[in-house]
Design an enzyme around this catalytic site. Sequence first.
Site, short mmCIF file in Angstrom:
data_model
loop_
_atom_site.label_atom_id
_atom_site.label_comp_id
_atom_site.label_asym_id
_atom_site.label_seq_id
_atom_site.Cartn_x
_atom_site.Cartn_y
_atom_site.Cartn_z
N GLN A 11 -4.74 -1.45 9.50
CA GLN A 11 -4.75 -2.64 8.98
C GLN A 11 -5.40 -3.66 9.91
O GLN A 11 -4.96 -3.87 11.12
CB GLN A 11 -3.46 -2.92 8.85
CG GLN A 11 -2.95 -4.54 7.76
CD GLN A 11 -3.58 -4.21 6.53
OE1 GLN A 11 -3.41 -3.43 5.71
NE2 GLN A 11 -4.30 -5.45 6.12
N ASP A 70 -11.27 3.06 3.74
CA ASP A 70 -11.46 1.64 3.80
C ASP A 70 -13.31 1.44 3.72
O ASP A 70 -13.51 0.42 3.37
CB ASP A 70 -11.09 0.99 4.89
CG ASP A 70 -9.88 0.20 4.62
OD1 ASP A 70 -9.67 -0.15 3.35
OD2 ASP A 70 -9.06 -0.41 5.70
N LYS A 129 0.81 -1.26 0.15
CA LYS A 129 -0.09 -0.06 0.05
C LYS A 129 0.82 1.41 0.09
O LYS A 129 0.57 2.31 -0.78
CB LYS A 129 -1.09 -0.17 1.28
CG LYS A 129 -2.03 -0.91 0.92
CD LYS A 129 -2.86 -1.20 2.31
CE LYS A 129 -4.04 -2.39 2.06
NZ LYS A 129 -4.56 -2.67 3.42
#
Length: 290
Positions: free
Chosen positions: A97, A120, A53
């Site tokens: 994460q 997200d 990422k």
Amino acid sequence: SATIIDGKAFAAGLRTRIATQVVTFRDAAGRAPGLAVVLVGEDPASSVYVRSKGKATREAGMESFEHRLPADTDQATLLALVEQLNADPTVDGILVQLPLPGQIDAQAVIQAIDPDKDVDGFHPVNAGRLATGVEGFVPCTPLGCLMLLKSIHPSLSGMDAVVVGRSNIVGKPMAQLLLGESCTVTVAHSRTRNLAEVVGRADIVVAAVGVPGLVKGEWIKPGASVIDVGINRIETGLVGDVEYDAAAERAGAITPVPGGVGPMTIAVLLRNTLVSAGRREGVAIDQTAL
Ligand code: NAD
């Protein structure tokens, strides 16, 4: 035989189009879009994702802020970092994460993220926005699946769609997106009876389960579009949730594993970050060109 949906190529194109608009954003705003990624602990798969990422973020011309915290970090420390990132004007997107270590309540952390930086799309406010058709952030993997589907069928209106799996991260938002495209949507899951028959009705099958080859090729309606989200490691390598070879004989279009849905997730994360930056700075981002 089926059209192979090349997610790797689609994602590469998307990343190029994003990079072009990042240049426009930087000229207008005087800074790069910024994505903060938080990793707690050293889970090997998570470390790989976070590294990928960060690399993709920089390659798109954006700023990557990486925060690595030890595995024994307590919840208060993580929440304090999230608050700091919420308040930081150079941060347009915040991603924590998952999974998080056991001492941390993941829902509490997700809910601490400013919904307008939640790239997200996991915050309940964004889930609610998606369900009610209000502009917000949509989870990256299902939005990537929708982009691939629309590359095959520009209009999905009236199609029968079956989503196998009902997770908050993939299955549920995928079902909402398909409903938003005016599909007739069925959500199947571990308690569904006669999955073969349910899948067999579908013009669109999205499999997001995590069981190798669960969806049998012979179940697929001839000509259907099959999107395989599953990533399962077996002795011979990576496979999806769909019995690929047999499904490809019947499907009209199908995503391979690897090289299908997988590469889309990070590309859509960059998209969401760019869109966030545009909203926050009042710089127009042309979403139709992405
Ligand atoms: P999850 O474990 O949270 O959810 C799995 C879902 O499958 C559940 O809703 C469950 O009801 C359903 N299910 C389980 N067994 C079933 C059965 N026998 N029949 C029908 N349904 C069944 O998983 P998830 O996070 O949604 O991920 C699903 C898969 O997608 C995994 O393989 C994961 O690795 C992969 N994934 C890929 C990406 C990506 O490509 N970037 C992103 C997220 C997840």
